[in-house]
Design an enzyme around this catalytic site. Structure first.
Site, short mmCIF file in Angstrom:
data_model
loop_
_atom_site.label_atom_id
_atom_site.label_comp_id
_atom_site.label_asym_id
_atom_site.label_seq_id
_atom_site.Cartn_x
_atom_site.Cartn_y
_atom_site.Cartn_z
N VAL A 128 0.84 -1.21 0.00
CA VAL A 128 0.00 0.00 0.00
C VAL A 128 0.87 1.26 0.00
O VAL A 128 0.37 2.35 0.20
CB VAL A 128 -0.93 -0.01 1.23
CG1 VAL A 128 -1.93 -1.15 1.15
CG2 VAL A 128 -0.14 -0.06 2.54
N HIS A 135 -4.44 -4.42 -2.14
CA HIS A 135 -4.79 -4.08 -0.75
C HIS A 135 -4.96 -2.57 -0.56
O HIS A 135 -4.91 -2.08 0.58
CB HIS A 135 -3.74 -4.64 0.21
CG HIS A 135 -3.72 -6.15 0.21
ND1 HIS A 135 -2.66 -6.87 0.71
CD2 HIS A 135 -4.61 -7.06 -0.23
CE1 HIS A 135 -2.92 -8.16 0.57
NE2 HIS A 135 -4.08 -8.31 0.00
N CYS A 167 -20.55 12.57 0.96
CA CYS A 167 -19.37 12.96 1.74
C CYS A 167 -18.32 13.58 0.81
O CYS A 167 -18.10 13.10 -0.30
CB CYS A 167 -18.76 11.75 2.45
SG CYS A 167 -19.94 10.78 3.39
N GLY A 196 9.21 -11.11 -2.51
CA GLY A 196 9.08 -10.52 -1.19
C GLY A 196 7.73 -10.67 -0.53
O GLY A 196 7.21 -9.74 0.09
#
Ligand code: OAD
Length: 244
Positions: free
Chosen positions: A106, A122, A137, A190
């Site tokens: 992220v 993610h 909003c 990784g």
């Protein structure tokens, strides 16, 4: 690490018509971003994910969780992409239309390194969304609460990352699974390979006929799926493996 495995992996990558690259926290470790599960340094070794990376935790301790993500944002702002990020960006640029980069990270460091069309499974630390907002909003007009909230409905602003128990962004997952179906090679860099559905992509690619290459200095849950395991750090391995 034996040279023959590396040269075999290089041959597969050069011959590939479609390559899926899947990365995890380990690709950013050499930039100074902690991984999640590394024994002492990992985020989950120091913090309980149940207290910080779930909707329930955010509802219970919104200020604490918001500050934790602000801390992580600050950490990432202070670092730069490393040779592994740069090698991937260069390789994809030199092989247009044949490389799909899917990340669990992220931190946005792939994009900073020049990678385009990165599929973020993610989410991204530097984007926000609303916790069940009213639809009107506006992140530019929030209350002065901590964390910020919607002036119309009071919904909390939240980091646009995937929390435990939440579904992955559907389009991103669909694109990643499609890339696994058509890949000739799946290069995994990784990741511990413990978090699904991301960890299922190499197996899906292999079932569709791809060669799977794993780059990780430690044993991972994906080694058994791999056709080649390169037990080295991403920063040492990728500039060589993806050298032009
Ligand atoms: P992990 O922390 O589980 O695994 C990181 C992996 O990187 C480990 O296998 C390390 O051995 C390896 N590693 C460490 N340093 C490395 C280096 N220099 N080069 C290459 N590899 C290295 O992180 P992820 O697998 O990315 O999910 O975790 C998956 C997900 O679990 C994350 O995206 C996050 C977390 O909970 C969500 O937040 C939804």
């Amino acid at each position: 690490m034996d040279a023959s495995t590396e040269s075999l992996a290089r041959q597969w990558l050069r011959a590939a018509r479609h390559t899926l690259i899947l990365t995890g926290a380990g690709v950013s470790a050499e930039s100074g971003v902690p991984t999640f599960r590394d024994a002492l340094t990992g985020l989950w070794a120091r913090f309980d994910p149940e207290d910080l990376a779930t909707e329930a935790a955010y509802r219970e301790h919104p200020g604490l969780v918001w500050d934790w993500y602000e801390m992580r944002r600050g950490m990432v702002r202070a670092v730069a992409p490393n040779p592994a990020h740069l090698a991937i960006a260069r390789w994809a640029a030199a092989h247009p239309g044949t490389v799909t980069l899917v990340t669990q990270n992220v931190d946005g460091l792939h994009q900073q390194a020049g990678s385009e069309h990165v599929i973020e499974l993610h989410g991204n630390l530097f984007r926000n969304s609303w916790l069940h907002g009213c639809g009107r909003c506006d992140a530019h007009r929030t209350d002065t609460t901590h964390p910020p909230s919607c002036t119309a409905c009071g919904a909390l602003l939240r980091p646009a990352v995937v929390w435990f128990g939440e579904d992955l962004p559907r389009v991103a997952l669909y694109r990643a699974q499609h890339a696994a179906e058509i890949a000739d090679v799946c290069l995994v860099v990784g990741t511990s390979g413990l978090v699904y559905p991301a960890a299922g992509l190499p197996g899906q690619a292999k079932a569709a006929g791809a060669k799977v290459i794993v780059v990780n200095p430690q044993p991972s849950a994906l080694d058994a799926t791999a056709d080649a395991v390169l037990q080295m750090s991403a920063g040492d391995c990728l500039p060589r493996l993806l050298a032009m």
